[in-house]
Design a protein around this motif. Structure first.
Motif, short mmCIF file in Angstrom:
data_model
loop_
_atom_site.label_atom_id
_atom_site.label_comp_id
_atom_site.label_asym_id
_atom_site.label_seq_id
_atom_site.Cartn_x
_atom_site.Cartn_y
_atom_site.Cartn_z
N GLY A 237 0.80 -1.21 0.00
CA GLY A 237 0.00 0.00 0.00
C GLY A 237 0.83 1.26 0.00
N LYS A 238 0.14 2.40 0.11
CA LYS A 238 0.81 3.70 0.17
C LYS A 238 0.22 4.51 1.32
CE LYS A 238 2.00 4.17 -4.75
NZ LYS A 238 1.86 5.01 -5.96
N PHE A 239 1.07 5.39 1.89
CA PHE A 239 0.63 6.27 2.98
C PHE A 239 1.41 7.57 2.81
CE2 PHE A 239 -1.00 5.63 7.59
CZ PHE A 239 -1.57 6.88 7.60
N THR A 240 0.74 8.63 2.37
CA THR A 240 1.42 9.90 2.07
C THR A 240 0.55 11.07 2.48
OG1 THR A 240 0.45 10.25 -0.15
CG2 THR A 240 2.43 8.83 -0.01
N HIS A 241 1.14 12.27 2.39
CA HIS A 241 0.35 13.49 2.41
C HIS A 241 -0.44 13.58 1.10
CE1 HIS A 241 2.22 15.32 5.99
NE2 HIS A 241 3.33 14.75 5.57
N PHE A 242 -1.48 14.41 1.10
CA PHE A 242 -2.28 14.56 -0.12
C PHE A 242 -1.44 15.00 -1.32
CE2 PHE A 242 -6.66 15.56 2.04
CZ PHE A 242 -6.77 14.23 2.39
N ASP A 243 -0.37 15.74 -1.08
CA ASP A 243 0.48 16.18 -2.20
C ASP A 243 1.46 15.10 -2.64
OD1 ASP A 243 2.42 16.16 -0.23
OD2 ASP A 243 2.81 18.32 -0.30
N GLY A 244 1.38 13.93 -2.06
CA GLY A 244 2.24 12.82 -2.44
C GLY A 244 3.55 12.75 -1.70
N SER A 245 3.84 13.73 -0.86
CA SER A 245 5.12 13.73 -0.13
C SER A 245 5.10 12.70 0.99
CB SER A 245 5.42 15.12 0.41
OG SER A 245 4.42 15.52 1.34
N PRO A 246 6.26 12.13 1.32
CA PRO A 246 6.32 11.10 2.36
C PRO A 246 6.12 11.68 3.75
CG PRO A 246 8.52 11.64 1.61
CD PRO A 246 7.59 12.38 0.70
N LEU A 247 5.68 10.84 4.67
CA LEU A 247 5.59 11.22 6.07
C LEU A 247 6.97 11.12 6.69
CD1 LEU A 247 2.39 9.18 6.98
CD2 LEU A 247 2.55 11.49 6.07
N LEU A 248 7.33 12.09 7.51
CA LEU A 248 8.64 12.13 8.15
C LEU A 248 8.45 12.11 9.66
CD1 LEU A 248 10.41 14.83 5.94
CD2 LEU A 248 10.50 12.34 5.70
N TYR A 249 9.36 11.41 10.35
CA TYR A 249 9.27 11.22 11.80
C TYR A 249 10.58 11.62 12.48
CZ TYR A 249 5.56 8.27 9.93
OH TYR A 249 4.47 7.80 9.24
N ASN A 250 10.50 11.85 13.79
CA ASN A 250 11.68 12.25 14.57
C ASN A 250 12.33 13.49 13.98
OD1 ASN A 250 13.63 12.03 16.64
ND2 ASN A 250 15.00 10.84 15.34
N THR A 251 11.49 14.47 13.66
CA THR A 251 11.99 15.71 13.08
C THR A 251 12.05 16.84 14.11
OG1 THR A 251 9.78 16.46 12.47
CG2 THR A 251 10.97 15.11 10.85
N GLY A 252 11.54 16.59 15.31
CA GLY A 252 11.37 17.65 16.30
C GLY A 252 9.96 18.20 16.32
N GLU A 253 9.17 17.88 15.29
CA GLU A 253 7.75 18.25 15.21
C GLU A 253 6.96 16.94 15.22
OE1 GLU A 253 4.48 19.20 15.39
OE2 GLU A 253 5.24 21.15 14.69
N ILE A 254 6.23 16.69 16.31
CA ILE A 254 5.55 15.40 16.44
C ILE A 254 4.22 15.35 15.71
CG2 ILE A 254 6.64 14.83 18.63
CD1 ILE A 254 3.83 15.61 19.89
N ASN A 255 3.67 16.50 15.31
CA ASN A 255 2.37 16.53 14.65
C ASN A 255 2.50 16.25 13.16
OD1 ASN A 255 0.43 17.58 16.81
ND2 ASN A 255 2.10 19.07 16.92
N GLN A 256 1.58 15.44 12.65
CA GLN A 256 1.49 15.17 11.21
C GLN A 256 0.32 15.97 10.66
OE1 GLN A 256 3.56 13.42 9.34
NE2 GLN A 256 4.84 12.51 10.93
N TRP A 257 0.60 17.24 10.34
CA TRP A 257 -0.45 18.16 9.93
C TRP A 257 -0.90 17.90 8.50
CZ3 TRP A 257 -2.81 20.78 13.56
CH2 TRP A 257 -2.12 21.15 14.72
N GLY A 258 -2.10 18.38 8.19
CA GLY A 258 -2.60 18.34 6.82
C GLY A 258 -3.41 17.09 6.54
N GLY A 259 -3.58 16.83 5.25
CA GLY A 259 -4.31 15.65 4.82
C GLY A 259 -3.39 14.48 4.59
N LEU A 260 -3.73 13.33 5.14
CA LEU A 260 -2.94 12.11 4.98
C LEU A 260 -3.85 11.04 4.38
CD1 LEU A 260 -1.28 11.91 8.54
CD2 LEU A 260 -0.50 13.23 6.56
#
Length: 286
Positions: A237-260
């Motif tokens: 399967g696939k799991f991305t932001h609506f714009d197709g960009s990958p989800l990133l983790y451990n960036t210092g920002e714990i929130n996954q904002w926007g459409g997923l």
């Protein structure tokens, strides 16, 4: 890291242990001792804390904390997470779906993900009431293991027309924008499941095909998404932001904002584009 299979074996064992602890609170010896409190309007129980402590103690006893950052929902809330973001990070949710746990729907999960350079490379999702764990290593496929030890590989659904896809949706994390989006998508089959881990489990078990997260006043956190994402993508399967960009983790920002969008992959970009178009026409007065 060459010893990922050994780390996965440890993580699977820890997940089964954690599942047993949660079940003891859910319907066993500790069921009346939840001691529920609320932080940021979200419930936290004694079960969350007990499993959080068990997972951290087990992983740190075996793996140490020199190479790894440990980020969990409970330690982050209490300011105990280390601030040095190493390239390797454990991202852990000891109880995903606490409301479902309290309300006895059975739809709660445990998430454990090992992230390297902001992307998951190993994950385990336990569904205690189903007596199953789901696990994956990057480029190694996705698998489900039952409590009796049987294991089988997982593969998402395929060859379905867009309008026949089934969306797995949340009962509690809903808002006007999300309801508008769901009502206007070309696929109108809906299945309600608690816990992100549980939702992704329905997709890799071919009981559903799509999951959408749309942040409002709050957003899903790293620990909600990291482990389920790898289970899904390794099953095809696939799991991305609506714009197709990958989800990133451990960036210092714990929130996954926007459409997923999580999906079986076949109509993924069409669904992303359709979702963005629907939301562009959304008015709160509707």
């Amino acid at each position: 890291m060459s010893n990922l299979p050994e780390i996965l074996s440890l993580t699977r064992t820890v997940a089964w242990e954690a599942a047993n602890i949660l079940r003891s609170y859910y319907n066993g010896t500790e069921s009346k001792n939840l001691n529920t409190t609320y932080k940021d309007d979200e419930p936290v129980t004694a079960a969350d804390m007990a499993v959080n402590q068990h997972i951290l103690q087990r992983l740190q006893a075996e793996l140490g904390n020199l190479e790894f950052t440990y980020i969990t929902e409970e330690t982050y809330k209490t300011g105990q997470s280390p601030q040095n973001h190493t390239p390797w990070a454990w991202i852990i949710d000891p109880l995903d779906g606490t409301r479902d746990f309290i309300e006895k729907t059975g739809e709660y999960a445990i998430h454990l993900a090992l992230v390297q350079e902001h992307r998951p490379i190993l994950s385990v999702v336990a569904i205690p009431e189903a007596e199953k764990i789901y696990y994956a290593i990057k480029d190694g496929g996705s698998f489900v293991e039952t409590i009796n030890g049987t294991t089988k590989p997982l593969k998402v659904s395929s060859d379905k027309p867009l309008e026949d896809l089934t969306l797995v949706v949340s009962r509690s994390h809903r808002n006007q924008r999300l309801n508008h989006l769901l009502a206007n998508l070309p696929c109108q089959n809906h299945k309600s499941v608690g816990s992100v881990g549980g939702k992704i489990a329905t997709i890799v078990e071919q009981q559903a095909d799509i999951y959408i997260s749309l942040s409002g006043k709050s957003a899903p956190k790293d620990w909600d998404i990291a482990a389920p994402e790898l289970i899904l993508t390794e099953a095809g399967g696939k799991f991305t932001h609506f714009d197709g960009s990958p989800l990133l983790y451990n960036t210092g920002e714990i929130n996954q904002w926007g459409g997923l969008l999580a999906s079986n992959g076949e109509h993924h970009q069409i669904l992303c584009n359709t979702a963005e178009s629907i939301l562009q026409n959304f008015s709160p007065q509707e």
